[in-house]
Design a protein around this motif. Structure first.
Motif, PDB file in Angstrom:
ATOM      1  N   GLU A 119     -11.611   0.971  -1.396  1.00  0.00           N
ATOM      2  CA  GLU A 119     -11.633   2.351  -1.080  1.00  0.00           C
ATOM      3  C   GLU A 119     -12.934   3.115  -1.962  1.00  0.00           C
ATOM      4  OE1 GLU A 119      -9.045   2.286   1.851  1.00  0.00           O
ATOM      5  OE2 GLU A 119      -9.197   4.235   0.792  1.00  0.00           O
ATOM      6  N   ILE A 143       0.731  -0.534   7.994  1.00  0.00           N
ATOM      7  CA  ILE A 143       0.787  -1.191   6.788  1.00  0.00           C
ATOM      8  C   ILE A 143       2.075  -1.202   5.653  1.00  0.00           C
ATOM      9  CG2 ILE A 143      -0.493  -2.678   5.360  1.00  0.00           C
ATOM     10  CD1 ILE A 143      -0.764  -3.584   8.115  1.00  0.00           C
ATOM     11  N   PRO A 144       1.907   0.155   5.183  1.00  0.00           N
ATOM     12  CA  PRO A 144       2.793   0.517   4.169  1.00  0.00           C
ATOM     13  C   PRO A 144       4.145   0.102   4.503  1.00  0.00           C
ATOM     14  CG  PRO A 144       1.267   2.006   4.318  1.00  0.00           C
ATOM     15  CD  PRO A 144       1.034   1.217   5.360  1.00  0.00           C
ATOM     16  N   ASN A 166      -0.670   4.348   0.576  1.00  0.00           N
ATOM     17  CA  ASN A 166      -1.510   5.462   0.979  1.00  0.00           C
ATOM     18  C   ASN A 166      -1.072   6.183   2.233  1.00  0.00           C
ATOM     19  OD1 ASN A 166      -3.088   4.952  -1.188  1.00  0.00           O
ATOM     20  ND2 ASN A 166      -4.730   3.831  -0.167  1.00  0.00           N
ATOM     21  N   TYR A 167      -0.367   5.382   3.164  1.00  0.00           N
ATOM     22  CA  TYR A 167       0.042   5.870   4.285  1.00  0.00           C
ATOM     23  C   TYR A 167      -0.910   6.888   5.002  1.00  0.00           C
ATOM     24  CZ  TYR A 167       4.646   4.599   2.348  1.00  0.00           C
ATOM     25  OH  TYR A 167       5.639   3.987   1.896  1.00  0.00           O
ATOM     26  N   CYS A 168      -1.926   6.012   5.457  1.00  0.00           N
ATOM     27  CA  CYS A 168      -2.939   6.729   6.394  1.00  0.00           C
ATOM     28  C   CYS A 168      -2.188   6.976   7.573  1.00  0.00           C
ATOM     29  CB  CYS A 168      -3.907   5.757   6.626  1.00  0.00           C
ATOM     30  SG  CYS A 168      -5.032   5.564   4.984  1.00  0.00           S
ATOM     31  N   ILE A 211      -3.949  -6.143   0.189  1.00  0.00           N
ATOM     32  CA  ILE A 211      -3.746  -5.184   1.241  1.00  0.00           C
ATOM     33  C   ILE A 211      -4.749  -3.936   0.870  1.00  0.00           C
ATOM     34  CG2 ILE A 211      -2.241  -3.566   2.302  1.00  0.00           C
ATOM     35  CD1 ILE A 211      -1.747  -6.555   3.485  1.00  0.00           C
ATOM     36  N   GLU A 212      -4.675  -3.722  -0.401  1.00  0.00           N
ATOM     37  CA  GLU A 212      -5.362  -2.535  -0.829  1.00  0.00           C
ATOM     38  C   GLU A 212      -5.746  -2.446  -2.070  1.00  0.00           C
ATOM     39  OE1 GLU A 212      -6.973   0.717  -1.617  1.00  0.00           O
ATOM     40  OE2 GLU A 212      -4.935   1.460  -2.101  1.00  0.00           O
ATOM     41  N   CYS A 263       0.811  -1.037  -0.025  1.00  0.00           N
ATOM     42  CA  CYS A 263      -0.002  -0.040  -0.019  1.00  0.00           C
ATOM     43  C   CYS A 263       0.966   1.042  -0.196  1.00  0.00           C
ATOM     44  CB  CYS A 263      -0.820   0.183   1.306  1.00  0.00           C
ATOM     45  SG  CYS A 263      -1.898   1.424   1.406  1.00  0.00           S
ATOM     46  N   TYR A 323      -2.574   6.658  10.749  1.00  0.00           N
ATOM     47  CA  TYR A 323      -2.733   5.653  11.700  1.00  0.00           C
ATOM     48  C   TYR A 323      -2.089   4.306  11.420  1.00  0.00           C
ATOM     49  CZ  TYR A 323      -6.881   4.471   9.083  1.00  0.00           C
ATOM     50  OH  TYR A 323      -7.457   4.099   8.136  1.00  0.00           O
ATOM     51  N   CYS A 324      -1.791   4.357  10.198  1.00  0.00           N
ATOM     52  CA  CYS A 324      -1.523   2.827   9.822  1.00  0.00           C
ATOM     53  C   CYS A 324       0.019   2.482   9.515  1.00  0.00           C
ATOM     54  CB  CYS A 324      -2.207   2.638   8.420  1.00  0.00           C
ATOM     55  SG  CYS A 324      -2.299   0.900   7.783  1.00  0.00           S
ATOM     56  N   ARG A 333      -7.136  10.143   5.101  1.00  0.00           N
ATOM     57  CA  ARG A 333      -7.823   9.141   4.288  1.00  0.00           C
ATOM     58  C   ARG A 333      -8.228  10.088   3.025  1.00  0.00           C
ATOM     59  NH1 ARG A 333      -8.049   4.241   4.582  1.00  0.00           N
ATOM     60  NH2 ARG A 333     -10.177   3.850   4.453  1.00  0.00           N
TER      61      ARG A 333
HETATM   62  S1  SF4 Z   1      -5.387   1.686   6.294  1.00  0.00           S
HETATM   63 FE1  SF4 Z   1      -5.283   0.676   4.425  1.00  0.00          FE
HETATM   64  S2  SF4 Z   1      -5.156   2.057   2.777  1.00  0.00           S
HETATM   65 FE2  SF4 Z   1      -4.642   3.182   4.747  1.00  0.00          FE
HETATM   66  S3  SF4 Z   1      -2.304   2.748   4.840  1.00  0.00           S
HETATM   67 FE3  SF4 Z   1      -3.496   1.179   5.847  1.00  0.00          FE
HETATM   68  S4  SF4 Z   1      -3.439  -0.580   4.583  1.00  0.00           S
HETATM   69 FE4  SF4 Z   1      -3.221   1.497   3.476  1.00  0.00          FE
END
Ligand code: SF4
Length: 427
Positions: free
Chosen positions: A231, A159-160, A152-154, A194-195, A150, A156-157, A270
């Motif tokens: 999304e 995951i990236p 997107n680098y939200c 993941i996205e 991903c 709070y996340c 977001r």
């Molecule tokens: S919340 Fe989802 S879209 Fe946002 S950074 Fe995490 S994996 Fe990516």
């Protein structure tokens, strides 16, 4: 060798586990329970601080309960903090990528009885790792991972950082896997990643998710195609026009909301507003009859005022989701949001309770709207003479029958409502 897996986290991680199991069987190994295992594998998640804690707990427990087995730990927790698993006694450590290489390291470690494994950083040059689709349990529903990573680098996340940049499976490979799953008798294929809304942006001809889903629905025949989390930006008129023509596409859309307040969405980084979100919902309900729309919601995000939260509650009343998965905000070290002033846990949980009250009401309303309808149900499990399955829009359906209905699709007339689904009679 006998292997036992312990998997935490999302569908993409569950996919990776079933794929590793499939690769191991192809190498002549067996997948057994932990009691008979020569190797115990923990596939970790790190999406929140709480998830991390659960993974460490699992690794400790497996180490303690199966001291003779080789302990191999991989996944997102190791990708972010490789030493964590080693310090907990892991013999082999791997990251969230290169799953086949991780299995090679396990085989080497088993022969040499020496620690093994490395966690390589994700790079921009990395491409999608082709892994076999399938299922860990039976032939009802198969997972097909079509995207990883991903960008997107939200705020709070994590995951990236744990999964790296977007990498997509080329459409011809996804079609080939879909045809194989159909021929192997699977009744439903869950398209995950993941996205997945970023699907294709890394591929030479940049196909869209809509292009991919059209190709998979064309290839799936009467096998259902079920979409993973989306999304809002993916759902536009073209998406709806192109996909609403497919009878085998499940009209269940999980549109990730997280907050119903634009100010909070912007602090979350977001990439949509509540107006754009509502536009997607309206389009889906226009094109897909009796579709189920579900979502995720975070309550008590840093800086969320009472007024902002009331906007979120009002938005839930407006959209009237079929299901809302409500999560009190849980800070994840290493994310931007974790560095912000935090709201007390009591406030986060109290807001989760208030949001859940509305969610239960709108869920009950959606289930009540199924009364009298005929639903196409794929039956999976039974107990006490009651069969349980999922309608195409993913409503859970309960039917009393003594027919063998496992993996069978039958029309059901809805005659009653439960908290978690509907009851009905076979037609
Ligand atoms: S919340 Fe989802 S879209 Fe946002 S950074 Fe995490 S994996 Fe990516």
């Amino acid at each position: 060798m006998n292997f036992a897996f312990f998997t935490l986290g999302c569908k993409a991680n569950q996919f990776d586990t079933q794929a590793m199991e499939t690769l191991l069987r192809a190498r002549g190994h067996e997948i057994t329970g932990p009691a008979r295992a020569d190797v115990c594998v923990v596939n970790t998640c790190t999406v929140t601080g709480e998830a991390d804690r659960k993974c460490r707990q699992t690794v400790r427990r497996v180490r303690r309960k199966h001291p003779a087995a080789l302990l191999a730990v991989c996944g997102c927790m190791c990708q972010i903090d490789p030493d964590a698993a080693r310090n907990l006694g892991a013999d082999v450590v791997g990251g969230s990528g290169d799953r086949a290489g991780f299995l090679d390291a396990i085989e080497r470690a088993y022969r040499s009885r020496a620690p093994e494994g490395t966690v390589s950083a994700h790079t921009r040059a990395e491409t999608f790792e082709m892994l076999p689709a399938g299922s860990a349990d039976g032939r009802t529903r198969a997972l097909l991972k079509v995207e990883d990573g991903c960008d997107n680098y939200c705020s709070y996340c994590i995951i990236p950082y744990a999964r790296g940049h977007v990498r997509s499976m080329p459409i011809p490979d996804a079609v080939r896997e879909t045809v194989r799953l159909r021929n192997e008798g699977f009744r439903e294929c869950v398209v995950t990643g993941i996205e997945i809304s970023s699907y294709g942006r890394d591929l030479p001809d940049t196909p869209t998710l809509t292009d991919l889903i059209c190709a998979l629905c064309d290839a799936a025949g009467d096998m259902r195609v079920h979409l993973g989390s989306l999304e809002p930006r993916t759902v536009d008129r073209s998406f709806c026009e192109k996909l609403s023509g497919y009878a085998n596409l499940c009209p269940h859309f999980h549109l990730s909301l997280q907050s119903g307040c634009d100010a909070t969405l912007s602090r979350m980084r977001r990439r949509y507003t509540t107006a754009r979100f509502l536009e997607s919902v309206t389009l889906l309900r226009e094109y897909f009859d009796n579709c189920l729309i579900t979502t995720d919601l975070i309550t008590g995000f840093p800086g969320e005022t009472e007024d902002e939260f009331r906007e979120t509650l009002a938005f839930l009343e407006t959209v009237r989701f079929g299901t809302v998965h409500v999560f009190p905000y849980s800070e994840r070290t290493g994310t931007t949001a974790a560095a912000l002033p935090q709201l007390p846990h009591a406030v986060r949980e109290e807001r989760a309770r208030r949001a859940s009250e509305i969610a239960q009401k709108t869920k009950a309303d959606f289930l009540a709207s199924q009364l009298g309808r005929t639903l196409d149900v794929l039956f999976e499990t039974s107990g006490g003479g009651v069969w349980t399955g999922h309608a195409q829009n993913y409503v859970e359906v309960y039917v009393i029958s003594d027919e063998p209905l496992h993996n069978v699709r039958r029309p059901v007339q809805v005659t009653g409502v439960r908290d978690d689904g509907v009851t009905g009679v076979l037609i």
